[in-house]
Design a protein around this motif. Sequence first.
Motif, PDB file in Angstrom:
ATOM      1  N   ARG A  54       1.950   8.336  -6.660  1.00  0.00           N
ATOM      2  CA  ARG A  54       1.437   9.696  -6.582  1.00  0.00           C
ATOM      3  C   ARG A  54       2.544  10.698  -6.290  1.00  0.00           C
ATOM      4  O   ARG A  54       2.416  11.877  -6.617  1.00  0.00           O
ATOM      5  N   THR A  55       3.615  10.253  -5.643  1.00  0.00           N
ATOM      6  CA  THR A  55       4.734  11.154  -5.353  1.00  0.00           C
ATOM      7  C   THR A  55       5.823  11.073  -6.420  1.00  0.00           C
ATOM      8  O   THR A  55       6.848  11.744  -6.295  1.00  0.00           O
ATOM      9  N   ARG A  56       5.623  10.215  -7.409  1.00  0.00           N
ATOM     10  CA  ARG A  56       6.556  10.015  -8.515  1.00  0.00           C
ATOM     11  C   ARG A  56       7.920   9.487  -8.044  1.00  0.00           C
ATOM     12  O   ARG A  56       8.933   9.651  -8.716  1.00  0.00           O
ATOM     13  N   ALA A  57       7.928   8.806  -6.875  1.00  0.00           N
ATOM     14  CA  ALA A  57       9.170   8.179  -6.422  1.00  0.00           C
ATOM     15  C   ALA A  57       9.430   6.895  -7.199  1.00  0.00           C
ATOM     16  O   ALA A  57      10.579   6.483  -7.352  1.00  0.00           O
ATOM     17  N   ILE A  58       8.360   6.243  -7.647  1.00  0.00           N
ATOM     18  CA  ILE A  58       8.482   5.095  -8.544  1.00  0.00           C
ATOM     19  C   ILE A  58       7.518   5.318  -9.703  1.00  0.00           C
ATOM     20  O   ILE A  58       6.553   6.076  -9.591  1.00  0.00           O
ATOM     21  N   SER A  59       7.772   4.631 -10.794  1.00  0.00           N
ATOM     22  CA  SER A  59       6.923   4.786 -11.973  1.00  0.00           C
ATOM     23  C   SER A  59       5.732   3.842 -11.895  1.00  0.00           C
ATOM     24  O   SER A  59       5.731   2.873 -11.128  1.00  0.00           O
ATOM     25  N   ILE A  60       4.739   4.138 -12.711  1.00  0.00           N
ATOM     26  CA  ILE A  60       3.571   3.269 -12.775  1.00  0.00           C
ATOM     27  C   ILE A  60       3.970   1.889 -13.273  1.00  0.00           C
ATOM     28  O   ILE A  60       3.452   0.870 -12.804  1.00  0.00           O
TER      29      ILE A  60
ATOM     30  N   ARG B  41       0.844  -1.202   0.000  1.00  0.00           N
ATOM     31  CA  ARG B  41       0.000   0.000   0.000  1.00  0.00           C
ATOM     32  C   ARG B  41       0.879   1.252   0.000  1.00  0.00           C
ATOM     33  O   ARG B  41       0.559   2.246  -0.659  1.00  0.00           O
ATOM     34  N   PHE B  42       1.991   1.213   0.718  1.00  0.00           N
ATOM     35  CA  PHE B  42       2.949   2.317   0.713  1.00  0.00           C
ATOM     36  C   PHE B  42       3.478   2.557  -0.705  1.00  0.00           C
ATOM     37  O   PHE B  42       3.530   3.703  -1.180  1.00  0.00           O
ATOM     38  N   PHE B  43       3.832   1.478  -1.399  1.00  0.00           N
ATOM     39  CA  PHE B  43       4.360   1.638  -2.763  1.00  0.00           C
ATOM     40  C   PHE B  43       3.262   2.087  -3.722  1.00  0.00           C
ATOM     41  O   PHE B  43       3.543   2.790  -4.704  1.00  0.00           O
ATOM     42  N   ALA B  44       2.015   1.692  -3.479  1.00  0.00           N
ATOM     43  CA  ALA B  44       0.919   2.153  -4.329  1.00  0.00           C
ATOM     44  C   ALA B  44       0.821   3.671  -4.311  1.00  0.00           C
ATOM     45  O   ALA B  44       0.552   4.305  -5.341  1.00  0.00           O
ATOM     46  N   LEU B  45       1.066   4.264  -3.145  1.00  0.00           N
ATOM     47  CA  LEU B  45       0.983   5.722  -3.032  1.00  0.00           C
ATOM     48  C   LEU B  45       2.252   6.413  -3.492  1.00  0.00           C
ATOM     49  O   LEU B  45       2.251   7.631  -3.728  1.00  0.00           O
TER      50      LEU B  45
END
Length: 822
Positions: free
Chosen positions: A172-178, A165-169
């Motif tokens: 939104r912060t663009r720390a990881i790509s979709i 769930r942390f990585f899902a959000l």
Amino acid sequence: MDFSGRLGGRHGGGARGDVDEFGRERRNRPHHRKPYDRPNRSGNRGNQGGNRAISMVDDANDVESRLSSLIIKVGDKNIPTLQSNLDALGVVLEKDFTKHEITVLRTFRQCILELPWKVTVYSTLAGLLNAKNSETGAKVILLMHAILRQELARGHWGSVKVIMRFFALQVRTRAISIETLLSMIDVFLKPVADEPSNVSGRNSCLVFIAMSTLLWAGQALSEQVPAELEARLRIAEQYVQAHGEANANNTLATVLHDAPCKGTNVLAHLLEIMRAVAEEGWNIDAVCAPYTMFAGEFAQATQHELPELQLPTDLPASSYYTPPEILQLVPHPPEFTVRRFIMQDFISDTVTQLEGNRKDCAKFLLQVHGLCNEDVCSVMTTAQNPEDMDAESSLVFEYMVAEVIFSFLTQLPEGRYREMYYTSLAVELRKAEPQIMGSVLETTVENFVSRIGTMDVECVNRLCNWLAVFISNFGFQWDWAKWEDVVDENENAPRRRFVQETLLKLVRLSYLDRVKAQLPESCVSLVPQKTPGHNFKFTLQAMDERTKAVSVAVGKCLKNKGTPEQALDILHTHYSQWTDLDDGERQTLAREMLTEHVLLLGSKTFSHMLNAIEKFMPALQQFGDTPEAKLQIAKVVEDFWIKHPQFFAITIDKLINYRVIDPVTVVEMLFSQSHVGSWSQFHLWEILRNTVNKVNMRVEQLQSRLVAAQTAADAIVADGDTVAEQQAESVEHVESVLAQMLQEQKDVVISTTRHFVQLLSSSEGTADELDRAWLLGRFKEFMRTYRLQVMENVQALESVAFTPEASQDTCQVFECTRMLAA
């Protein structure tokens, strides 16, 4: 670097109580100290260097403590200054990160795992660190990915769900790509996509985590890659459909049979929630989303690539887990279904993640509502007039907490944690908020009990245990008057039996007179009139002269610390003179006489009983040389302790330990015709569970010993011939004992199942419909609990139990057991 520990748990420190949200620490100076006074000043000038070193260490520790407190406390509540607080904290952490990297990363790890309801806050904070300094952001992101891989390998699925769930959000912060997030989700969905019709506990667990992640990533995915989102939703929906079809008629895992059956877990309900959220544009408005406040900062953030995840392949099937669907025990407005799910999902994660520390868990549970948006739920603990709150017109936070606890308590096919955890957690909640949580828990229990006629029998048993221990922690105070009408109900009626069994457990936890003192006069008949005691058969008034002579002689021998051999000699001398009886009848009388007197010798306390059985074990074993003789000893024990179920259970347990009787003997005794009409009594099934569990535990222990012995034998070097030979003999011995225990396990499962089916398939096996309902409920409990052992003996059971004469409902339970064990 060690990032282990808990927030206020056994292994780690929590937030400092004297630090505000910005890390400003109160100066704890005595009143006579001046601001410019230096600590550690002394006349010993030679030690000034050492004092400076100590001072520097203390200063570093203080800085780390303040940083930890800043991270832990940020975002406790949804307040107008949350944006500025996060921004200020991001600046502080970026500045001090290189000096205190381990502290910051460890605290991040703790907060994300153990404060799951603040996931939006910590996702935003991690994104801010990444936007300000991509190297710092990379370290946080890679740390959590490493923790995710570690938790996956261990099979800690609750932690895996929280981190995903942390990585899902983080999208939104663009720390990881979709694309990175989708590849992570695909790891969980791949086994299901490859075999969509393969319904199993493992696949259900993986799909649940994937769906939970998609729920929180849905808004970003629907905006940028709607086709990719739809493709993964189809995979999840296909599995949920297959799961529902496979469990459509399986009620073995249904807690309340008057509720819609959705299978054995939360999958179908979660799918409904996802559909409802999708209709609202995937907007989750239950909690604040601070990442939306920093869209400008995140626009230029660096996106990090992550190593590919690997699912474990060597975990046992029992390690895969999905939480229960939360029972609706208090009426909630239907328009708040999504918000209720989100809030109770956070509550469930908190209960799971802080299982090792009930005190911290209770403390944090009462804070979960802090990030709620306005008007999401009502909070009794912060209201001026909590008694005026109506759960039917709004979501009341405290009732949602109670529903989660009772849903976990009654989870089927088995609970995740020990029942005592949920009891102790409720105790801590009531201690924290005595008036409010006491009232909430009492109301929830009343609502549960009002539906007890449709509740699974095992869940009734668990609720009974929970309530008795809970009441015992608060002076045994409870409003029994609200249930006084059960006195007029049938003795086997569900509500009456529940109340009566709860009172009997309270007598175990206290004593009879104290429990009676708490009861209204109308309810006194539900408890024994006299203190539970023994029922010694050979009283002077009940014996003829020659029986009296034997009883007195044996009694004197035992009281004067006689030996087993002396007792046997006395019995042989007296009964050999009874020439009007044959050898078998004299042996039966001698067996009964010795057993009664050994029980009387040990009847004072549990330790007396243990010592008495241990001392006269050789004589009892000599008398218990046939299955019929063992059964007689077991029945004598039951008659002796007919008025004291607790002593009955403990005595049977000790006799099994000393091999005076065997587990199959207990099964034969429990299913005897004398118990027809009494299948609602809880202590009978307590003894059965303890017996089967003991056999299973012995098998597991022997299997572990065998593996250890084989490993040791393989490691012996060639020059230790004698040692090797002894070791080989040890392996053979363990294999022989294990084979015997496996046969005993098989015999217990087959015998128990056969008795259940025979009684339920015969008009003489139960006294009435209520009696039969209790017996059928216990049959479901047995088949569900020991489904793995049942499936190991399918062929034998089909030939001796589930024959054409078996009733239709017992055969249906058997088929449901097959599905549940698949």
